[in-house]
Every structure is written in C-alpha cells, then in structure tokens.
Write a protein that holds these residues in place. Structure first.
Motif, PDB file in Angstrom:
ATOM      1  N   GLN A  78       0.829  -1.206   0.000  1.00  0.00           N
ATOM      2  CA  GLN A  78       0.000   0.000   0.000  1.00  0.00           C
ATOM      3  C   GLN A  78       0.864   1.256   0.000  1.00  0.00           C
ATOM      4  O   GLN A  78       0.529   2.259  -0.641  1.00  0.00           O
ATOM      5  CB  GLN A  78      -0.916  -0.017   1.224  1.00  0.00           C
ATOM      6  CG  GLN A  78      -1.933   1.107   1.254  1.00  0.00           C
ATOM      7  CD  GLN A  78      -2.860   0.994   2.444  1.00  0.00           C
ATOM      8  OE1 GLN A  78      -2.826   0.010   3.176  1.00  0.00           O
ATOM      9  NE2 GLN A  78      -3.687   1.998   2.648  1.00  0.00           N
ATOM     10  N   LEU A  79       1.990   1.224   0.691  1.00  0.00           N
ATOM     11  CA  LEU A  79       2.914   2.357   0.675  1.00  0.00           C
ATOM     12  C   LEU A  79       3.506   2.570  -0.708  1.00  0.00           C
ATOM     13  O   LEU A  79       3.677   3.705  -1.159  1.00  0.00           O
ATOM     14  CB  LEU A  79       4.040   2.120   1.693  1.00  0.00           C
ATOM     15  CG  LEU A  79       3.626   2.006   3.170  1.00  0.00           C
ATOM     16  CD1 LEU A  79       4.836   1.697   4.032  1.00  0.00           C
ATOM     17  CD2 LEU A  79       2.953   3.289   3.629  1.00  0.00           C
ATOM     18  N   VAL A  81       2.077   1.695  -3.620  1.00  0.00           N
ATOM     19  CA  VAL A  81       1.035   2.198  -4.514  1.00  0.00           C
ATOM     20  C   VAL A  81       0.763   3.676  -4.265  1.00  0.00           C
ATOM     21  O   VAL A  81       0.647   4.473  -5.202  1.00  0.00           O
ATOM     22  CB  VAL A  81      -0.254   1.365  -4.336  1.00  0.00           C
ATOM     23  CG1 VAL A  81      -1.394   1.976  -5.129  1.00  0.00           C
ATOM     24  CG2 VAL A  81      -0.017  -0.075  -4.768  1.00  0.00           C
ATOM     25  N   SER A  82       0.667   4.054  -2.999  1.00  0.00           N
ATOM     26  CA  SER A  82       0.388   5.460  -2.688  1.00  0.00           C
ATOM     27  C   SER A  82       1.525   6.362  -3.150  1.00  0.00           C
ATOM     28  O   SER A  82       1.284   7.472  -3.645  1.00  0.00           O
ATOM     29  CB  SER A  82       0.156   5.632  -1.188  1.00  0.00           C
ATOM     30  OG  SER A  82       1.330   5.312  -0.456  1.00  0.00           O
ATOM     31  N   PHE A  83       2.779   5.893  -3.025  1.00  0.00           N
ATOM     32  CA  PHE A  83       3.915   6.704  -3.487  1.00  0.00           C
ATOM     33  C   PHE A  83       3.871   6.897  -5.000  1.00  0.00           C
ATOM     34  O   PHE A  83       4.132   7.996  -5.508  1.00  0.00           O
ATOM     35  CB  PHE A  83       5.227   6.025  -3.076  1.00  0.00           C
ATOM     36  CG  PHE A  83       6.457   6.846  -3.359  1.00  0.00           C
ATOM     37  CD1 PHE A  83       6.790   7.918  -2.556  1.00  0.00           C
ATOM     38  CD2 PHE A  83       7.278   6.538  -4.445  1.00  0.00           C
ATOM     39  CE1 PHE A  83       7.924   8.675  -2.819  1.00  0.00           C
ATOM     40  CE2 PHE A  83       8.404   7.281  -4.713  1.00  0.00           C
ATOM     41  CZ  PHE A  83       8.734   8.356  -3.899  1.00  0.00           C
ATOM     42  N   LYS A  84       3.517   5.830  -5.726  1.00  0.00           N
ATOM     43  CA  LYS A  84       3.399   5.950  -7.182  1.00  0.00           C
ATOM     44  C   LYS A  84       2.292   6.921  -7.570  1.00  0.00           C
ATOM     45  O   LYS A  84       2.494   7.812  -8.414  1.00  0.00           O
ATOM     46  CB  LYS A  84       3.115   4.571  -7.799  1.00  0.00           C
ATOM     47  CG  LYS A  84       4.249   3.580  -7.726  1.00  0.00           C
ATOM     48  CD  LYS A  84       3.821   2.268  -8.373  1.00  0.00           C
ATOM     49  CE  LYS A  84       4.900   1.220  -8.309  1.00  0.00           C
ATOM     50  NZ  LYS A  84       4.473  -0.070  -8.930  1.00  0.00           N
ATOM     51  N   GLU A  85       1.122   6.757  -6.975  1.00  0.00           N
ATOM     52  CA  GLU A  85      -0.018   7.595  -7.348  1.00  0.00           C
ATOM     53  C   GLU A  85       0.213   9.053  -6.994  1.00  0.00           C
ATOM     54  O   GLU A  85      -0.096   9.953  -7.791  1.00  0.00           O
ATOM     55  CB  GLU A  85      -1.279   7.080  -6.650  1.00  0.00           C
ATOM     56  CG  GLU A  85      -1.742   5.712  -7.142  1.00  0.00           C
ATOM     57  CD  GLU A  85      -2.966   5.216  -6.406  1.00  0.00           C
ATOM     58  OE1 GLU A  85      -3.319   5.836  -5.361  1.00  0.00           O
ATOM     59  OE2 GLU A  85      -3.568   4.221  -6.855  1.00  0.00           O
ATOM     60  N   GLU A  86       0.769   9.322  -5.826  1.00  0.00           N
ATOM     61  CA  GLU A  86       0.997  10.701  -5.423  1.00  0.00           C
ATOM     62  C   GLU A  86       2.046  11.368  -6.305  1.00  0.00           C
ATOM     63  O   GLU A  86       1.936  12.563  -6.614  1.00  0.00           O
ATOM     64  CB  GLU A  86       1.415  10.746  -3.951  1.00  0.00           C
ATOM     65  CG  GLU A  86       0.278  10.387  -3.000  1.00  0.00           C
ATOM     66  CD  GLU A  86       0.745  10.260  -1.564  1.00  0.00           C
ATOM     67  OE1 GLU A  86       1.941  10.544  -1.314  1.00  0.00           O
ATOM     68  OE2 GLU A  86      -0.073   9.888  -0.705  1.00  0.00           O
ATOM     69  N   GLN A 221       8.896   7.305   3.162  1.00  0.00           N
ATOM     70  CA  GLN A 221       7.816   7.023   4.099  1.00  0.00           C
ATOM     71  C   GLN A 221       7.872   5.594   4.631  1.00  0.00           C
ATOM     72  O   GLN A 221       7.306   5.296   5.687  1.00  0.00           O
ATOM     73  CB  GLN A 221       6.474   7.275   3.438  1.00  0.00           C
ATOM     74  CG  GLN A 221       6.181   6.365   2.247  1.00  0.00           C
ATOM     75  CD  GLN A 221       4.805   6.596   1.672  1.00  0.00           C
ATOM     76  OE1 GLN A 221       3.953   7.172   2.323  1.00  0.00           O
ATOM     77  NE2 GLN A 221       4.590   6.159   0.440  1.00  0.00           N
TER      78      GLN A 221
END
Length: 562
Positions: A78-79, A81-86, A221
C-alpha cells in the motif's frame, strides 16, 4: 477306482474354489473397510481408528499464517502504490500547464490554439530545467539516460484548401527528435536548441508531439513503517495528440514506474534491520508449513490413486465390468488439488516476498498475484471443513449439484448477451459514451442486468437522430426485460431446483429419476437412494453407481444397473 478318482478331483476343485472365494471375500471386506475409511471426514476417522487429523490442524494453522503474511505484505504494498499515485499527480501539476487536478476523460487536459501548444511545450521544458528548485519531492535527473527527449511526428507533405474542398497529402510520416541532457540545461547549447527551427510546428500536418524524460526518487515514508526504503525510476511521457486534426489537441500524461534496489544506503538510529529479520523468519515458517501441507496432501492423493486401482481391479475380477469414469473421479479429492496449488503459489510468493523485503528483488506485482491468489484458495478451502456440518453442507452441495446446469445455461445466455453487445456497440456507439467500445458496452449491459445506472443510460443517449433514439429505447427495454424478468429468473430457478433436490434427500423423499449429478451429491450426504436397487423400479431408472453400491454392500447385477 475311477469313481473314487473323479470324486477326489471334484473335492479338490471344490476346495480350491472355496479357498478362492474365501480370498475374494477377504479382499472385498478389506476393500470396503478402506473405502469407507477413505470417505470419512477427519472427525469420523479419529473416532474409527484414533487417527489424529494432522492435515486439518495444519490447514487451520496455515490459514492464520498465510492471512497474517498477506496483511503485512498488503500494508507494505500500500505504501508503494500510494507513493506511485501521489508522484503521478505531482508530475501532472508540475509539467502540465493549467492542469485542473482532474483528468478530462482518458486524457489529462486539452488545448485549442497554436499559442497554447507552444506555451505548453516550453512550459514542460522550463519546469524540467528548474525541477530541483520547484519540486517538493525527493526527485533527481536520470543521468544515464538521454535526459529530456522531444519528438514530433508529421506527414511528409500536405496541401489542403478546405474552402475549395481540395486535399493533396502524402500519408507517409516522418519523425524528428531533439535532446536536452541534464548537464547542458543551463548552458548556451540548450538555448540554441530552443530557438531552432524544430519548434516551428506546422499544425496542418502535425500528428503528435511526444516529450519523454526519466526521473529518480526515493520513498522515505517506508522508514516510518520500519521498512527499508525503495528507489524508483519514473519514465514520464507527455503526448500532444493531433491525429484527429479537429481543432482540439489532447494531452496525455503517462508515468511508468520501475522499482530498483538502492545501490548505497546507510540508515542510523532505527530498528529496521531487526524488524526485517523478524518478518523474514515468519516468512520462513510460512514456507515450512506450506511445504508440510504440500507433502501431506500429495501423499493423500497418491494413496487415493492406489485405492482406486485396487477397487478397479477388484470390480473387474469379481463382476467382469469396468468402473465408469465418474466413479474413478470420486477418488480424486478436488480440495487436496486446490490445497496443493495454493501451497505451491504460497511458497513461491513467500520466497519473492523475502527477496523483496531484503531489497534483492522488486517484483511487487508478481508477488501480489501469487500471495493474493493463494490466500483466496486457502479461504475457499475452508468450505470443505464447513461441509462436515449438515446445515452448511446443504448449501455447498447445492452449488456442486447446480454448477453443470448453470454453466450450460450461461453458455446459452452468453450468446444472447454477446449479440446485444455487438449490436449496441455498432448502433449506439456514435451517440452514447457508454457504448463507444466493446469493453465499455459489456460493462454497461452487466450493470443494467443488475439494475444499476438505468436512468443515466437512458438519459445520456444523444437525440441527434430520431431513428437511433427510437432504436435505443427498443434495444434497452428489450434487453432489460429479457435478462431481468426471464433469464435471471431461470438462472435462480436452476439453483432452487437443485436445492429442492438436496432437501428431498434430507427428507427421505428422493426420486430415482433425478439427474446423475444430484444422485452423487446425495450420496455425499450419506443418504442412499439405492435401498430398493434391483427390486423393480431400478430397472428402468438411473443406473446405480458401482462405487456407491460397493460402499453400501448391495451391488446389483440386474438389467442396466451398472
């Protein structure tokens, strides 16, 4: 003397026959005992022979361990994926001039004038040059690549006079590119390139302009989650699409992310190393439990195949008949096969996860597919143990009995569905955004079958053509009426019919004219519909199963029973 000799021979032959018959009876008794024991559940096996259900205990332990492992990996993923999307959102705001924060459709934004096109292109170049001064992220240039690459694709020759309806075009294309290396961004060489004739765009023959560049970043993160950080390479591509020459240039932004091992890192003042070791040890225990489960289930299948061979030979020897294919399949426990597949996928996925955790691999997608699918199979396997309780077993056996009929029904209904899909795509595609391509049409129709988004589908049809508008009403009303009121009702009726058959087994009102699939399902309920086998009505009804009758001890050789 001759009479005495004949009597002696007959006695010897009779004795041999009796011995052979006795051996055959012993084989039959032993086979029956083994068959009955094989088809017992773990609780019955424990009561019969005090055999501890190791596989059951191991499966329960494995469910807990595999699920815990998946949760840990999911939180870590999840970390990522969130780093990629952001970062993708940040790139759009950094490099797309006037980006509103919301994509217009499948493209990010659009422009309508030549000046907007020039401003957008030079805006990207300037933002790339000043990246280190304006970016809030941990970003840097990719020095091993080519830096910023700009390519324009256009027709070789075009002459057109729309006012006179005149067109002269050479459809072959040519591509021209220019490069800006990171080390020359602030020099005169870059300024000369910006003022070159490359940027004199002839929009009447321009097909597209593609700007691509690589950036590197580090995800910090993960440190707060007590994990080692990853290093990322972002391959960004911005495309100005003018293929339609409609006066609107669509701007597409695409970012492909590649996770790489950080080459040189030193982290102080944390417990990352110890936390990583604990997780690696836990993954090792998961692999050991799955390996033990794999061995036990494989052993059970091998023993089942041996028992199947004994039964086939016995039946051929005693009754001179071959066991049907359906009876042979009774020995192959599908749950064991499912567990074996799950164990293999868990072992491979756990090894990949350990390598990812140690930052030796970055195959997050492959590992996610393996661990996710294996966990799905593990939890589906729980149904087998629920089947030991009669209340749950009725639901499971209903699905088992109705599956063949449901599949055949879906094949027939699928033909109608495909017909509506192709028809809607070709007729309503130009007038409705939900019918623009086949995939969208199939999804829209599936939503309508489930009663979702009906009003919006009716309301969004463009009323430019009265004929198409009337056809759309006939098309939608007929599809909804056919699938909701008829096909779905028949689908439910098939399942209800199988459920009623299973319930009749429990109530003792089972009919011998039931389909073979449901007969076998009833046998799994340990209820015998063959009590009257060979006494009249079985002659013209469903043929008795060889395996089931041997288990019941009332094999019938009358008529077409086998």
């Amino acid at each position: 003397f001759t009479c005495v000799l004949l009597v002696s021979n007959q006695c010897i032959i009779y004795g041999r026959n009796m011995m052979a018959q006795s051996d055959l009876d012993l084989k039959e008794t032993a086979l029956k005992e083994d068959l009955k024991f094989y088809f017992m559940n773990p609780c019955e096996k424990y009561r019969a022979r005090r055999q501890i259900p190791w596989k059951l205990a191991l499966q329960i332990l494995k469910i807990l361990m595999v699920t815990t492992q998946l949760i840990f990996f999911g939180l870590s993923n999840q970390l990522v994926v969130s780093f990629k999307e952001e970062n993708t959102v940040a790139f759009k705001h950094l490099f797309l001039k006037g980006y509103s924060g919301v994509d217009e459709d499948d493209y990010s934004c659009s422009i309508y004038t030549q000046q907007d096109a020039y401003d957008s292109i030079f805006y990207i170049i300037n933002q790339y040059m000043q990246l280190k001064n304006i970016s809030l992220g941990t970003l840097g240039y990719e020095h091993e690549g080519s830096g910023l690459k700009i390519c324009k694709q256009q027709y070789k020759k075009v002459m057109m006079l729309p006012s006179n309806d005149t067109l002269n075009i050479d459809v072959s294309t040519e591509t021209e590119c220019i490069f800006f290396k990171p080390q020359e961004l602030a020099g005169k060489k870059a300024e000369l390139k910006l003022n070159s004739s490359f940027f004199n765009l002839e929009f009447y023959r321009l097909i597209q302009v593609e700007i691509s560049f690589k950036l590197k970043g580090i995800a910090l993160q993960t440190i707060h989650a007590r994990e080692l950080p990853d290093c990322y390479v972002f391959q960004n591509t911005i495309t100005f699409n003018n293929r339609a020459h409609s006066g609107k240039i669509k701007i597409y932004f695409d970012s492909d992310t590649d996770i790489q091992e950080c080459k040189d890192w030193h982290i102080f003042g944390s417990v990352l190393q110890k936390n990583t070791q604990y997780i690696l040890i836990f993954d090792g225990f998961v692999i050991l439990s799955c390996f033990a489960s794999l061995i036990l289930c494989t052993r059970s299948i091998v023993l089942a195949l041996r028992l199947q061979k004994r039964f086939v030979n016995y039946f051929l020897e005693k009754y001179k008949r071959h066991v049907c294919h359906a009876d042979r399949l009774e020995f192959i426990n599908g749950w064991y096969v499912l567990v074996i597949i799950s164990d293999v996928m868990t072992i491979i996925g756990s090894i990949l996860k350990m390598e990812i955790k140690a930052k030796n691999l970055t195959s997050y997608d492959v590992c996610s597919i393996l661990l996710g699918t294996s966990t799905l199979f593990v939890w589906v396997g729980v149904i087998r143990y629920l089947g030991y309780f009669q209340t749950y077993n009725v639901l499971i056996l209903t699905m088992q009995a109705s599956l063949p009929k449901v599949l055949r029904f879906c094949c027939c209904a699928g033909m109608i569905y495909l017909g509506y899909t192709f028809c809607g795509w070709i007729v309503l595609g130009p007038y409705h955004e939900k019918f623009e391509d086949l995939n969208t049409v199939a999804e829209c129709l599936f939503s309508l079958v489930n009663g979702d988004d009906m009003f919006a589908t009716f309301a969004q049809i463009q009323q430019k053509s009265v004929l198409v508008w009337m056809f759309s009403r006939l098309y939608l009303y007929s599809f909804i009426s056919l699938f909701i009121y008829m096909i779905l009702s028949l689908f439910i009726a098939l399942i209800t019919d199988s459920y009623d058959t299973i319930k009749s087994c429990l109530d003792g009102t089972f009919l011998l004219v039931a389909p073979e699939t449901e007969v076998r399902v009833c046998w799994h309920l340990r209820i015998s519909p063959w009590q009257e086998c060979g006494k009249g009505q079985a002659d013209n009804s469903f043929r008795c199963s060889a395996l089931l009758n041997v288990l019941l001890g009332n094999v019938c050789l009358k008529g077409n029973v086998f």
